[in-house]
Design a protein around this motif. Sequence first.
Motif, PDB file in Angstrom:
ATOM      1  N   ASN A 147       0.810  -1.229   0.000  1.00  0.00           N
ATOM      2  CA  ASN A 147       0.000   0.000   0.000  1.00  0.00           C
ATOM      3  C   ASN A 147       0.842   1.277   0.000  1.00  0.00           C
ATOM      4  N   ASN A 210      -0.066   2.416  -4.217  1.00  0.00           N
ATOM      5  CA  ASN A 210      -0.958   1.612  -3.384  1.00  0.00           C
ATOM      6  C   ASN A 210      -1.698   0.610  -4.271  1.00  0.00           C
ATOM      7  N   LYS A 216      -4.183   4.668   2.024  1.00  0.00           N
ATOM      8  CA  LYS A 216      -3.149   4.765   3.062  1.00  0.00           C
ATOM      9  C   LYS A 216      -2.956   6.243   3.368  1.00  0.00           C
TER      10      LYS A 216
END
Length: 244
Positions: A147, A210, A216
Amino acid sequence: MKLSEEQINKFNKDGFLLIRNFAPTYLCDEILEEAKKHLDKKSSPIESEQEYLKINEQTTTVRRLRQVYNRAEIFRRWMKYEKIRPILKQLLNDTPVLTLAHHNSIMTKMPKDSSRTTWHQDRRYWNFENDDLISVWLSLDDEYLQNGLLEFIPGSHKLNLKKEQFDESISFRDDLKINKQLINKAVHYDLHKGDIVLFHCKTLHHAHKNNTQKPKISFVYTVKAQKNKAIKNTRSDFKEVILD
């Protein structure tokens, strides 16, 4: 809290230091809740993925919420968090000062639409008398390679890198043999809610895009020593907050 001699030596050697479980969970949750409000509204000032990639698209994917110090009290509370001040003072050997010109940001890696962050040094953002600046990265949830976790090249803050090792955007070129040898030494550590990473502004770092289905979201701000003055009439000649 204060760092041990071993931790100080590790930061000086590697150019970064991971401290687990530093920020309380409740504080991370409050920051994240407020950040999501601003992200949903795409409240300016922001940096978009389209701006970062230098492409023209009508859609806007937020990459960074800029100037978060002025956005909400919860953001200011974290940036002025008293427990971190002794640590920053140890590493800077001076009173730490928040520099608000850049890098007081909520950083994002959105699902599908995020891009890779190229290898770079944060010194490219700054114009101070010296390069002794430290960024504080707070993980608001789990961060791992899939991520967009940060990776670092240990000891790169001590290298005398040449101009030709960087491209026109001052990103560290990953197509050069001499650079690849350094990049092969990169390390990473999975992060969890409340973990912080302190890193020198000359430490080479990057992050992948990601590839998960969940955003994130992280928090970063930068401090300098009080005696380290901004160069007049540059971007860095801006508002500051003394953390005495």
